[in-house]
Design a protein around this motif. Structure first.
Motif, PDB file in Angstrom:
ATOM      1  N   VAL A 147       5.196   1.210   8.992  1.00  0.00           N
ATOM      2  CA  VAL A 147       5.805  -0.089   8.732  1.00  0.00           C
ATOM      3  C   VAL A 147       5.046  -0.845   7.639  1.00  0.00           C
ATOM      4  O   VAL A 147       3.849  -1.090   7.777  1.00  0.00           O
ATOM      5  CB  VAL A 147       5.838  -0.939  10.023  1.00  0.00           C
ATOM      6  CG1 VAL A 147       6.546  -2.262   9.779  1.00  0.00           C
ATOM      7  CG2 VAL A 147       6.505  -0.174  11.162  1.00  0.00           C
ATOM      8  N   PRO A 148       5.733  -1.241   6.565  1.00  0.00           N
ATOM      9  CA  PRO A 148       5.096  -2.088   5.553  1.00  0.00           C
ATOM     10  C   PRO A 148       4.967  -3.511   6.096  1.00  0.00           C
ATOM     11  O   PRO A 148       5.684  -3.902   7.027  1.00  0.00           O
ATOM     12  CB  PRO A 148       6.077  -2.038   4.384  1.00  0.00           C
ATOM     13  CG  PRO A 148       7.408  -1.820   5.038  1.00  0.00           C
ATOM     14  CD  PRO A 148       7.141  -0.965   6.251  1.00  0.00           C
ATOM     15  N   LEU A 149       4.077  -4.291   5.509  1.00  0.00           N
ATOM     16  CA  LEU A 149       3.903  -5.650   6.001  1.00  0.00           C
ATOM     17  C   LEU A 149       3.242  -6.536   4.961  1.00  0.00           C
ATOM     18  O   LEU A 149       2.688  -6.065   3.975  1.00  0.00           O
ATOM     19  CB  LEU A 149       3.096  -5.662   7.299  1.00  0.00           C
ATOM     20  CG  LEU A 149       1.749  -4.937   7.302  1.00  0.00           C
ATOM     21  CD1 LEU A 149       0.612  -5.854   6.932  1.00  0.00           C
ATOM     22  CD2 LEU A 149       1.506  -4.334   8.670  1.00  0.00           C
ATOM     23  N   VAL A 150       3.324  -7.822   5.213  1.00  0.00           N
ATOM     24  CA  VAL A 150       2.666  -8.822   4.388  1.00  0.00           C
ATOM     25  C   VAL A 150       1.329  -9.196   5.024  1.00  0.00           C
ATOM     26  O   VAL A 150       0.326  -9.366   4.353  1.00  0.00           O
ATOM     27  CB  VAL A 150       3.563 -10.063   4.193  1.00  0.00           C
ATOM     28  CG1 VAL A 150       2.831 -11.157   3.440  1.00  0.00           C
ATOM     29  CG2 VAL A 150       4.848  -9.673   3.461  1.00  0.00           C
TER      30      VAL A 150
ATOM     31  N   ILE B 101       0.852  -1.175   0.000  1.00  0.00           N
ATOM     32  CA  ILE B 101       0.000   0.000   0.000  1.00  0.00           C
ATOM     33  C   ILE B 101       0.896   1.235   0.000  1.00  0.00           C
ATOM     34  O   ILE B 101       1.950   1.263   0.645  1.00  0.00           O
ATOM     35  CB  ILE B 101      -0.990  -0.019   1.187  1.00  0.00           C
ATOM     36  CG1 ILE B 101      -2.133   0.967   0.917  1.00  0.00           C
ATOM     37  CG2 ILE B 101      -0.294   0.235   2.515  1.00  0.00           C
ATOM     38  CD1 ILE B 101      -3.370   0.726   1.739  1.00  0.00           C
ATOM     39  N   ASP B 102       0.511   2.242  -0.755  1.00  0.00           N
ATOM     40  CA  ASP B 102       1.350   3.420  -0.967  1.00  0.00           C
ATOM     41  C   ASP B 102       1.269   4.365   0.230  1.00  0.00           C
ATOM     42  O   ASP B 102       0.225   4.955   0.492  1.00  0.00           O
ATOM     43  CB  ASP B 102       0.901   4.134  -2.242  1.00  0.00           C
ATOM     44  CG  ASP B 102       1.867   5.195  -2.695  1.00  0.00           C
ATOM     45  OD1 ASP B 102       2.786   5.567  -1.920  1.00  0.00           O
ATOM     46  OD2 ASP B 102       1.705   5.679  -3.829  1.00  0.00           O
ATOM     47  N   PRO B 103       2.378   4.550   0.967  1.00  0.00           N
ATOM     48  CA  PRO B 103       2.370   5.447   2.126  1.00  0.00           C
ATOM     49  C   PRO B 103       2.577   6.921   1.749  1.00  0.00           C
ATOM     50  O   PRO B 103       2.468   7.796   2.602  1.00  0.00           O
ATOM     51  CB  PRO B 103       3.557   4.952   2.955  1.00  0.00           C
ATOM     52  CG  PRO B 103       4.536   4.535   1.902  1.00  0.00           C
ATOM     53  CD  PRO B 103       3.683   3.904   0.808  1.00  0.00           C
ATOM     54  N   ARG B 104       2.879   7.200   0.481  1.00  0.00           N
ATOM     55  CA  ARG B 104       3.257   8.565   0.113  1.00  0.00           C
ATOM     56  C   ARG B 104       2.154   9.595   0.333  1.00  0.00           C
ATOM     57  O   ARG B 104       2.453  10.708   0.794  1.00  0.00           O
ATOM     58  CB  ARG B 104       3.813   8.591  -1.306  1.00  0.00           C
ATOM     59  CG  ARG B 104       5.149   7.832  -1.371  1.00  0.00           C
ATOM     60  CD  ARG B 104       5.677   7.662  -2.760  1.00  0.00           C
ATOM     61  NE  ARG B 104       4.790   6.784  -3.520  1.00  0.00           N
ATOM     62  CZ  ARG B 104       5.064   6.320  -4.725  1.00  0.00           C
ATOM     63  NH1 ARG B 104       6.205   6.651  -5.311  1.00  0.00           N
ATOM     64  NH2 ARG B 104       4.225   5.520  -5.346  1.00  0.00           N
ATOM     65  N   PRO B 105       0.862   9.285   0.088  1.00  0.00           N
ATOM     66  CA  PRO B 105      -0.164  10.281   0.435  1.00  0.00           C
ATOM     67  C   PRO B 105      -0.176  10.604   1.937  1.00  0.00           C
ATOM     68  O   PRO B 105      -0.331  11.764   2.328  1.00  0.00           O
ATOM     69  CB  PRO B 105      -1.475   9.633  -0.008  1.00  0.00           C
ATOM     70  CG  PRO B 105      -1.068   8.699  -1.108  1.00  0.00           C
ATOM     71  CD  PRO B 105       0.279   8.170  -0.680  1.00  0.00           C
ATOM     72  N   LEU B 106       0.030   9.597   2.785  1.00  0.00           N
ATOM     73  CA  LEU B 106       0.098   9.836   4.230  1.00  0.00           C
ATOM     74  C   LEU B 106       1.349  10.634   4.576  1.00  0.00           C
ATOM     75  O   LEU B 106       1.299  11.559   5.397  1.00  0.00           O
ATOM     76  CB  LEU B 106       0.081   8.507   4.987  1.00  0.00           C
ATOM     77  CG  LEU B 106       0.273   8.606   6.504  1.00  0.00           C
ATOM     78  CD1 LEU B 106      -0.781   9.498   7.154  1.00  0.00           C
ATOM     79  CD2 LEU B 106       0.266   7.208   7.126  1.00  0.00           C
TER      80      LEU B 106
ATOM     81  N   GLY C  84      -0.091  -0.203  16.296  1.00  0.00           N
ATOM     82  CA  GLY C  84      -1.363   0.007  15.621  1.00  0.00           C
ATOM     83  C   GLY C  84      -1.247  -0.350  14.154  1.00  0.00           C
ATOM     84  O   GLY C  84      -0.153  -0.649  13.654  1.00  0.00           O
ATOM     85  N   LEU C  85      -2.384  -0.335  13.484  1.00  0.00           N
ATOM     86  CA  LEU C  85      -2.452  -0.633  12.056  1.00  0.00           C
ATOM     87  C   LEU C  85      -3.508   0.261  11.432  1.00  0.00           C
ATOM     88  O   LEU C  85      -4.582   0.448  12.008  1.00  0.00           O
ATOM     89  CB  LEU C  85      -2.834  -2.105  11.842  1.00  0.00           C
ATOM     90  CG  LEU C  85      -3.024  -2.554  10.388  1.00  0.00           C
ATOM     91  CD1 LEU C  85      -1.667  -2.704   9.697  1.00  0.00           C
ATOM     92  CD2 LEU C  85      -3.790  -3.871  10.321  1.00  0.00           C
ATOM     93  N   VAL C  86      -3.187   0.825  10.281  1.00  0.00           N
ATOM     94  CA  VAL C  86      -4.159   1.583   9.504  1.00  0.00           C
ATOM     95  C   VAL C  86      -4.267   0.923   8.145  1.00  0.00           C
ATOM     96  O   VAL C  86      -3.253   0.648   7.501  1.00  0.00           O
ATOM     97  CB  VAL C  86      -3.753   3.067   9.356  1.00  0.00           C
ATOM     98  CG1 VAL C  86      -4.804   3.834   8.561  1.00  0.00           C
ATOM     99  CG2 VAL C  86      -3.553   3.707  10.726  1.00  0.00           C
TER     100      VAL C  86
ATOM    101  N   ALA D 294       5.160   2.345  16.390  1.00  0.00           N
ATOM    102  CA  ALA D 294       5.239   1.593  15.137  1.00  0.00           C
ATOM    103  C   ALA D 294       3.832   1.313  14.635  1.00  0.00           C
ATOM    104  O   ALA D 294       3.081   0.572  15.282  1.00  0.00           O
ATOM    105  CB  ALA D 294       5.997   0.285  15.347  1.00  0.00           C
ATOM    106  N   ILE D 295       3.494   1.900  13.498  1.00  0.00           N
ATOM    107  CA  ILE D 295       2.161   1.760  12.921  1.00  0.00           C
ATOM    108  C   ILE D 295       2.275   1.073  11.563  1.00  0.00           C
ATOM    109  O   ILE D 295       2.927   1.590  10.649  1.00  0.00           O
ATOM    110  CB  ILE D 295       1.458   3.129  12.758  1.00  0.00           C
ATOM    111  CG1 ILE D 295       1.416   3.881  14.095  1.00  0.00           C
ATOM    112  CG2 ILE D 295       0.074   2.933  12.158  1.00  0.00           C
ATOM    113  CD1 ILE D 295       0.625   3.201  15.187  1.00  0.00           C
ATOM    114  N   GLY D 296       1.652  -0.086  11.443  1.00  0.00           N
ATOM    115  CA  GLY D 296       1.631  -0.808  10.181  1.00  0.00           C
ATOM    116  C   GLY D 296       0.650  -0.174   9.208  1.00  0.00           C
ATOM    117  O   GLY D 296      -0.365   0.399   9.619  1.00  0.00           O
ATOM    118  N   LEU D 297       0.968  -0.282   7.924  1.00  0.00           N
ATOM    119  CA  LEU D 297       0.096   0.209   6.852  1.00  0.00           C
ATOM    120  C   LEU D 297      -0.201  -0.964   5.932  1.00  0.00           C
ATOM    121  O   LEU D 297       0.720  -1.682   5.525  1.00  0.00           O
ATOM    122  CB  LEU D 297       0.766   1.337   6.068  1.00  0.00           C
ATOM    123  CG  LEU D 297       1.258   2.542   6.865  1.00  0.00           C
ATOM    124  CD1 LEU D 297       1.858   3.585   5.920  1.00  0.00           C
ATOM    125  CD2 LEU D 297       0.154   3.158   7.716  1.00  0.00           C
TER     126      LEU D 297
END
Length: 191
Positions: A121-124, A58-63, A179-181, A155-158
């Motif tokens: 944080v990116p994740l699978v 997922i693209d974090p650049r807008p955030l 957390g996770l968004v 640390a927040i996962g995206l």
């Protein structure tokens, strides 16, 4: 030959789901940015570590743009070697990046080193306890352990919503997320 990684089959399945979600939801990064809770950004001037998306992450650049507009200072991770924590270098939109280890786009060596307080944080995959499944190299586990030992670190996962699972196998060295968004929801694992 069979894999000794108990997470390998799950990783393969979740990467396929993430790929499908990325193709089906090109605006998911923007949706995620609009859901990110303001209270997770402690104050103006806070250093936030983002990441440059690989594959169908997922693209974090807008955030990252939203956080920068709100006064955050941004940085991106730098891979220093196997079994070592990531380091971070300052980043501003438009800065040159170089493609390095595992195809990761990193700020150039001359950029200022940073110590982030908030890490995106990116994740699978992720479960409801904040356990994260990554690519299996441990970079974020080493990094979060080192940063948490030296001071407050959030640390927040995206992720896409489809990356949430009921339960992941976790090991003693795995560092949980706070957390996770996702593109559709927000999860706070801090209790």
């Amino acid at each position: 030959m069979t894999s000794t990684d108990p997470k390998a089959a799950l990783r393969s399945r979740m990467l396929a789901l993430r790929r499908e979600a990325g193709l089906a939801s090109p605006g998911a990064g923007q949706a995620l940015a609009s859901r990110f809770p303001d209270q997770w950004v402690p104050s103006a001037g806070v250093v936030v570590a983002g990441y440059w998306p690989l594959g169908r992450e997922i693209d974090p650049r807008p955030l990252m743009q939203r956080l920068f507009a709100g006064g955050a200072r941004l940085c991106l991770p730098v891979v220093e070697g196997a079994r070592r924590p990531l380091t971070f270098r300052a980043y501003r939109e438009g800065d040159a990046l170089e493609r390095r280890a595992m195809g990761v786009s990193e700020p150039l060596p001359g950029q200022r080193a940073c110590r982030p307080v908030l890490i995106l944080v990116p994740l699978v995959a992720c479960d409801h306890q904040g356990n994260r499944l990554g690519f299996g190299k441990g970079y974020y586990d080493y990094t979060l352990a080192a940063l948490r030992a030296s001071g407050p670190t959030l640390a927040i996962g995206l992720a896409y919503d489809c990356q949430m699972v009921a339960k992941l196998p976790a090991q003693g060295h795995d560092e949980p997320l706070d957390g996770l968004v996702t593109d559709t929801d927000v999860y706070d694992f801090r209790g």
